[in-house]
Design a protein around this motif. Structure first.
Motif, short mmCIF file in Angstrom:
data_model
loop_
_atom_site.label_atom_id
_atom_site.label_comp_id
_atom_site.label_asym_id
_atom_site.label_seq_id
_atom_site.Cartn_x
_atom_site.Cartn_y
_atom_site.Cartn_z
N CYS A 159 0.85 -1.18 0.00
CA CYS A 159 0.00 0.00 0.00
C CYS A 159 0.89 1.24 0.00
N SER A 160 0.28 2.39 -0.03
CA SER A 160 1.04 3.63 -0.09
C SER A 160 1.94 3.77 1.13
N ASN A 161 3.22 4.03 0.88
CA ASN A 161 4.13 4.27 2.00
C ASN A 161 4.59 5.72 2.06
N LEU A 162 3.79 6.61 1.46
CA LEU A 162 4.05 8.04 1.61
C LEU A 162 3.98 8.40 3.09
N CYS A 163 4.76 9.34 3.51
CA CYS A 163 4.80 9.73 4.92
C CYS A 163 3.39 10.03 5.46
N ALA A 164 2.62 10.81 4.71
CA ALA A 164 1.27 11.17 5.16
C ALA A 164 0.38 9.94 5.33
N ALA A 165 0.52 8.96 4.46
CA ALA A 165 -0.27 7.74 4.57
C ALA A 165 0.18 6.90 5.76
N MET A 166 1.49 6.85 6.02
CA MET A 166 2.01 6.05 7.13
C MET A 166 1.57 6.59 8.48
N LEU A 167 1.22 7.87 8.56
CA LEU A 167 0.68 8.42 9.81
C LEU A 167 -0.68 7.82 10.14
N THR A 168 -1.35 7.21 9.17
CA THR A 168 -2.70 6.69 9.39
C THR A 168 -2.73 5.19 9.62
N GLY A 169 -1.60 4.51 9.43
CA GLY A 169 -1.54 3.08 9.65
C GLY A 169 -0.42 2.46 8.84
N LYS A 170 0.08 1.32 9.32
CA LYS A 170 1.22 0.66 8.67
C LYS A 170 0.79 -0.40 7.66
N ASN A 171 -0.50 -0.76 7.64
CA ASN A 171 -1.02 -1.68 6.63
C ASN A 171 -2.46 -1.31 6.32
N ARG A 172 -3.03 -1.92 5.30
CA ARG A 172 -4.39 -1.55 4.86
C ARG A 172 -5.43 -1.80 5.94
N LEU A 173 -5.34 -2.92 6.63
CA LEU A 173 -6.32 -3.22 7.67
C LEU A 173 -6.23 -2.21 8.81
N GLN A 174 -5.03 -1.91 9.25
CA GLN A 174 -4.86 -0.94 10.34
C GLN A 174 -5.41 0.41 9.94
N ARG A 175 -5.19 0.83 8.70
CA ARG A 175 -5.70 2.11 8.22
C ARG A 175 -7.23 2.12 8.24
N GLY A 176 -7.81 1.02 7.85
CA GLY A 176 -9.27 0.93 7.85
C GLY A 176 -9.87 0.91 9.25
N LEU A 177 -9.21 0.23 10.17
CA LEU A 177 -9.72 0.14 11.53
C LEU A 177 -9.50 1.43 12.31
N ASN A 178 -8.47 2.20 11.93
CA ASN A 178 -8.22 3.46 12.60
C ASN A 178 -9.29 4.46 12.20
#
Length: 142
Positions: A123-142
């Motif tokens: 998944c996107s590893n741009l700095c801004a994206a990494m602030l929201t989660g380290k994987n797709r599931l974590q990003r969705g649950l956050n």
């Protein structure tokens, strides 16, 4: 006819405010499908994103008139938005987008095994994206 939009396991999510999951909500190791985060704040300046952490495509900054050059994605999105929204200021544009979001039926689907770390290309590893989660599931649950 009513329209329902279904999004499947996106690489990144757009935040409609400046708040992001607190650093404690974004551990480097996978926490599984029952992960829960309820702590959000505006990111500190301790990260490497400089001032880009809230720019479109992760946030709503940078879409107003004059914020980007022709040929850049933000400029192209601005051209599309200005057909129906006042894009003269970032705050006006953000408010309209947030107001319209509440009128949409949007569902997000995330796989419980979608836990590959974004630094390996899942998944996107741009700095801004990494602030929201380290994987797709974590990003969705956050």
């Amino acid at each position: 006819l009513p329209l329902r939009i279904i999004v499947g396991s996106p690489s990144s999510l757009m935040y409609l405010s400046e708040e992001r999951p607190d650093p404690a909500c974004v551990p480097d190791a996978d926490q599984g499908p029952h992960w829960s985060c309820s702590d959000f704040s505006i990111p500190s300046t301790d990260h490497d994103c400089d001032s880009d952490w809230n720019k479109y495509i992760i946030g709503l900054d940078g879409l107003h008139d004059g914020a980007s050059s022709e040929g850049q994605l933000r400029h192209d999105v601005n051209q599309y938005l200005r057909k129906s929204i006042d894009t003269s200021s970032s705050s006006k544009l953000s408010k309209v987008i947030r107001d319209r979001w509440t009128t949409k039926d949007i569902r997000f689907l995330f796989g419980s095994g979608d836990t590959v770390h974004c630094n390996v290309g899942a998944c996107s590893n741009l700095c801004a994206a990494m602030l929201t989660g380290k994987n797709r599931l974590q990003r969705g649950l956050n």
